[in-house]
Motif scaffolding. Structure first.
Motif, mmCIF file in Angstrom:
data_model
loop_
_atom_site.group_PDB
_atom_site.id
_atom_site.type_symbol
_atom_site.label_atom_id
_atom_site.label_comp_id
_atom_site.label_asym_id
_atom_site.label_seq_id
_atom_site.Cartn_x
_atom_site.Cartn_y
_atom_site.Cartn_z
ATOM 1 N N LEU A 30 0.922 -1.226 -0.001
ATOM 2 C CA LEU A 30 0.039 0.002 0.110
ATOM 3 C C LEU A 30 0.770 1.109 -0.052
ATOM 4 N N PRO A 33 -2.663 5.177 -0.043
ATOM 5 C CA PRO A 33 -3.833 5.164 0.459
ATOM 6 C C PRO A 33 -4.693 6.335 0.337
ATOM 7 N N PRO A 34 -6.229 6.269 0.270
ATOM 8 C CA PRO A 34 -6.840 7.412 0.470
ATOM 9 C C PRO A 34 -6.990 8.188 1.592
ATOM 10 N N LEU A 35 -6.242 9.308 1.890
ATOM 11 C CA LEU A 35 -5.904 9.990 3.244
ATOM 12 C C LEU A 35 -6.484 11.472 3.076
ATOM 13 N N SER A 36 -6.164 12.248 4.064
ATOM 14 C CA SER A 36 -7.042 13.507 4.335
ATOM 15 C C SER A 36 -6.475 14.451 3.218
ATOM 16 N N VAL A 45 -8.248 16.040 11.524
ATOM 17 C CA VAL A 45 -9.019 14.801 12.009
ATOM 18 C C VAL A 45 -10.197 15.183 12.852
ATOM 19 N N TRP B 129 -11.869 -12.966 2.149
ATOM 20 C CA TRP B 129 -12.108 -12.516 0.533
ATOM 21 C C TRP B 129 -10.912 -11.457 0.099
ATOM 22 N N LEU B 167 -12.860 -3.520 -5.588
ATOM 23 C CA LEU B 167 -12.880 -2.034 -4.899
ATOM 24 C C LEU B 167 -11.544 -2.009 -4.091
ATOM 25 N N LEU B 171 -9.249 1.203 -4.444
ATOM 26 C CA LEU B 171 -8.679 2.055 -3.395
ATOM 27 C C LEU B 171 -7.541 2.095 -2.850
ATOM 28 N N ARG B 172 -6.637 0.971 -3.074
ATOM 29 C CA ARG B 172 -5.209 0.768 -2.816
ATOM 30 C C ARG B 172 -4.630 1.210 -3.977
ATOM 31 N N TRP C 177 -10.999 10.008 1.724
ATOM 32 C CA TRP C 177 -11.127 10.227 3.189
ATOM 33 C C TRP C 177 -12.262 10.977 3.766
ATOM 34 N N VAL C 214 -14.662 -3.657 3.017
ATOM 35 C CA VAL C 214 -13.618 -3.296 2.163
ATOM 36 C C VAL C 214 -13.055 -2.076 2.610
ATOM 37 N N TRP C 215 -14.028 -0.881 3.097
ATOM 38 C CA TRP C 215 -13.465 0.412 3.375
ATOM 39 C C TRP C 215 -12.824 0.053 4.688
ATOM 40 N N ASP C 217 -11.064 -2.631 5.632
ATOM 41 C CA ASP C 217 -9.941 -3.166 5.309
ATOM 42 C C ASP C 217 -8.695 -2.111 5.003
ATOM 43 N N VAL C 218 -9.062 -1.227 3.878
ATOM 44 C CA VAL C 218 -8.234 -0.356 3.267
ATOM 45 C C VAL C 218 -7.866 0.608 4.445
ATOM 46 N N TRP C 219 -8.651 1.190 5.050
ATOM 47 C CA TRP C 219 -8.149 2.214 5.927
ATOM 48 C C TRP C 219 -7.437 1.859 7.227
ATOM 49 N N GLU C 221 -5.668 -0.830 6.877
ATOM 50 C CA GLU C 221 -4.158 -1.171 6.569
ATOM 51 C C GLU C 221 -3.496 0.112 6.427
ATOM 52 N N ALA C 222 -4.068 1.404 6.281
ATOM 53 C CA ALA C 222 -3.436 2.644 6.089
ATOM 54 C C ALA C 222 -3.291 3.192 7.560
ATOM 55 N N GLN C 224 -5.301 4.356 9.684
ATOM 56 C CA GLN C 224 -6.247 5.280 10.033
ATOM 57 C C GLN C 224 -7.351 4.951 11.130
ATOM 58 N N ASP C 226 -8.743 6.373 13.424
ATOM 59 C CA ASP C 226 -9.862 7.326 13.937
ATOM 60 C C ASP C 226 -11.192 6.910 12.763
ATOM 61 N N ARG C 263 -4.911 8.777 16.631
ATOM 62 C CA ARG C 263 -5.946 8.735 15.362
ATOM 63 C C ARG C 263 -5.443 8.049 14.149
#
Lengths: 66, 230, 302
Positions: A30, A33-36, A45, B129, B167, B171-172, C177, C214-215, C217-219, C221-222, C224, C226, C263
């Motif tokens: 990764l 990633p989608p961040l702020s 935040v 998954w 998805l 997103l990644r 985000w 999914v959301w 999982d992704v955030w 992993e990042a 995040q 908060d 956070r």
């Protein structure tokens, strides 16, 4: 024209393992990633838990003492 | 064998397949191999692109020349198939090879080849998954027009996990995995399975971001064909 | 499930304990009369959030005795900071179109802390439609605040929901985000923080069930934490609550021994005040997430 080199190349188990790795290419780590940032909404935040109302309200109303 | 030469050769070969799909003529596997500096890497590239080398034959009904068929056979001789795949990448390789060998047999009129083990062994549990979808992506060459078989059935039975996987990849921003899964989404759609995403919109979303790597462009060309998009 | 209840309980109890221990760091600097309430870095908004978390702990009633006492003390503390509602009253009276006095008051009113003159003002504002123009998810926040306080309006929650990002059921990758926070808040307000899970339309429920994993999982992993906490709240607000042990264990693993929940995955500084400033919102989120998950698992009110 020769279809391919007449003498078949000799491969090792390591070559085969390398080919398997190329076929079963793993996902990327990764990196983005989608961040702020960049953000469209301003604030940090948690700026949204109460909401943007506070950020959009008129400047500096100082409440009078009772 | 140098892995990076093999990957580079696979990209060049995928580009030839793309050209053939666009009507430039045949893939010319024999000619491709003759043009490679390292024949081992070239034959490795044939195996890496796998069943996708037959896409012009599958999609445009082009006949396969004996010379081209011989190149594919040679790649199997030079890189022998694992008799008992154990490691995850060996299992992926076994199914990837099966798809190649099966299409080769179909196009040459040879006897059908036996499928490897249970698809669950290569895909893992669909409960996990995210990992499942990465394995599905690695098997993208199995997702071609008209594809059938145990892996296709297993993937088409799990549209939610498949779409979660694509998805997650989007997103990644992993557009290699995303383009491969998009191909599966498109195949599943073509099979009449109801999906929780719009497959045509997905293809266009990924296409804008995938870059210019021929193997991913090939994935998307297949996906476009499957969803009936121009 | 028992293990999940314990994990959710522990996360919430420790986060709430940390908020309670450090509450004085969230007080107005001199006194509320001279503070700049519009300063996004100021104490006003965090006090509102503290009241929100406390009010939900009290509403659900599933926390232990110590946590209930801490929640009662915290909402008492925020009420005292707001001069028993006078600050909100004066602000609403002077700036009738602002919505933050109402939204802040709602958490206190829910906790039984009422202010008659403020309520009269709020009723008048509602009659006049004195309300600034808001983003759709923010409009739902105000509608929910009116509902909590008991001010009757002809708000159509379903129609308002359809104006939001979530209500339009976009393709699920069309999310960033910031918009993820909008999405979570849409769910919070439509369901009144999990009290009315049935108020989410079936297509929205199906959409959330499909994509929340999914959301998350992704955030996660990042790193995040908060946002992960907010997504766990959404999970607990569904008609069939999603409470996934692995997700909760991951969230819990980010929590420090003293109850601080960072956070994100960046280093946490040592300075006590800065720690509170940086991570108080996530503690509020963790308190709410743990409380609602526990309540739904135990078959409580929500």
């Amino acid at each position: 024209m020769s279809v391919y080199t007449p003498v078949r190349p000799v491969t090792t188990p390591a070559d085969l393992a390398q080919l398997s790795k190329l076929v079963a290419e793993p996902e990327s780590t990764l990196a983005d990633p989608p961040l702020s940032t960049p953000n469209a909404a301003g604030g940090g935040v948690g700026a949204l838990l109460l909401g943007l109302g506070l950020l959009l309200s008129p400047p500096t109303p100082k409440e009078p003492r009772r | 064998m140098d892995a990076s030469s093999c990957a580079r050769d696979a990209a060049a070969l995928a580009d030839r397949v793309l050209g053939a799909l666009r009507g430039s003529g045949g893939v010319g596997l024999a000619d491709f191999l003759a043009s490679r500096a390292d024949p081992t890497a070239g034959l490795g590239a044939v195996r890496l692109v796998g069943a996708d080398i037959f896409l012009p034959h599958v999609v445009l009904n082009r006949p396969l020349t004996a010379q081209d068929a011989e190149v594919v056979a040679a790649s199997f001789e030079v890189f022998p198939q694992a008799t008992e795949p154990v490691a995850p990448e060996q299992r992926v390789m076994a199914w990837h090879d099966w798809s190649t060998a099966r299409l080769l047999a179909t196009l040459t009129g040879d006897a059908a080849v036996a499928a490897p083990d249970d698809p669950a062994a290569v895909l893992g549990s669909v409960e996990k998954w995210a990992r499942w979808s990465v394995a599905v992506a690695q098997l993208s060459s199995l997702a071609h027009p008209g594809a059938t078989g145990p892996v296709v059935d297993a993937v088409a039975a799990q549209p939610q996990a498949l779409c979660r996987g694509v998805l997650r990849a989007a997103l990644r921003r992993d557009f290699v995995i995303a383009s491969r899964l998009t191909r599966w989404v498109a195949l599943t759609h073509a099979m009449g399975v109801r999906l929780p995403v719009n497959p045509v919109v997905l293809v266009d979303h990924v296409a804008l971001r995938v870059g210019s790597e021929p193997r991913q462009l090939l994935d998307l060309a297949v996906a476009r064909h499957l969803v009936g998009a121009p | 499930m028992t293990s999940l209840v314990h994990t959710a309980h522990d996360v919430a109890a420790r986060a709430l304990g940390w908020l309670h221990t450090n509450r004085d760091l969230g007080a107005f600097e001199d006194d509320a009369a001279t503070t700049d309430l519009n300063d996004p870095e100021g104490a006003y908004k965090p006090l509102c959030e503290l009241a929100l978390a406390s009010s939900l702990v009290l509403r659900e009633g599933v926390a232990g005795t110590n946590e209930q006492r801490a929640a009662r003390a915290l909402v008492g503390f925020t009420w005292q900071q707001l001069r028993e509602g006078d600050l909100l009253y004066e602000r609403q009276l002077r700036h009738a179109l602002l919505t933050d006095p109402l939204e802040t008051y709602a958490h206190h009113a829910r906790s039984g802390l009422r202010h008659e003159a403020l309520e009269q003002t709020l009723v008048q504002c509602a009659v006049e439609d004195s309300m600034t123009e808001l983003l759709p998810n923010r409009r739902l926040a105000v509608a929910n605040a009116h509902r909590i306080v008991g001010i009757h309006r002809d708000d159509d929650f379903t129609a308002m929901l359809r104006q939001t990002w979530l209500g339009r059921i976009p393709q699920p990758w069309a999310l960033d985000w910031y918009t993820a926070y909008y999405m979570t808040h849409t769910v919070f307000h439509v369901t009144d923080w999990g009290a009315k899970p049935g108020d989410l339309p079936p297509d929205v429920v199906e959409y959330l069930e499909n994509w929340l994993p999914v959301w998350i999982d992704v955030w996660a992993e990042a790193g995040q934490w908060d946002l992960l906490g907010e997504l766990l709240i959404v999970s607990a607000c569904l008609p069939e609550p999603r409470c996934d042990l692995a997700e909760w264990e991951l969230f819990a693993s980010a929590q420090h021994a003293d109850g601080l929940l960072p956070r994100d995955d960046r280093p946490v500084v040592d300075d006590t005040e800065q720690r509170y400033h940086d991570h108080k919102h996530t503690a509020v989120v963790a308190t709410i997430a743990g409380t609602l998950a526990m309540s739904r698992l135990l078959g409580g009110q929500a």
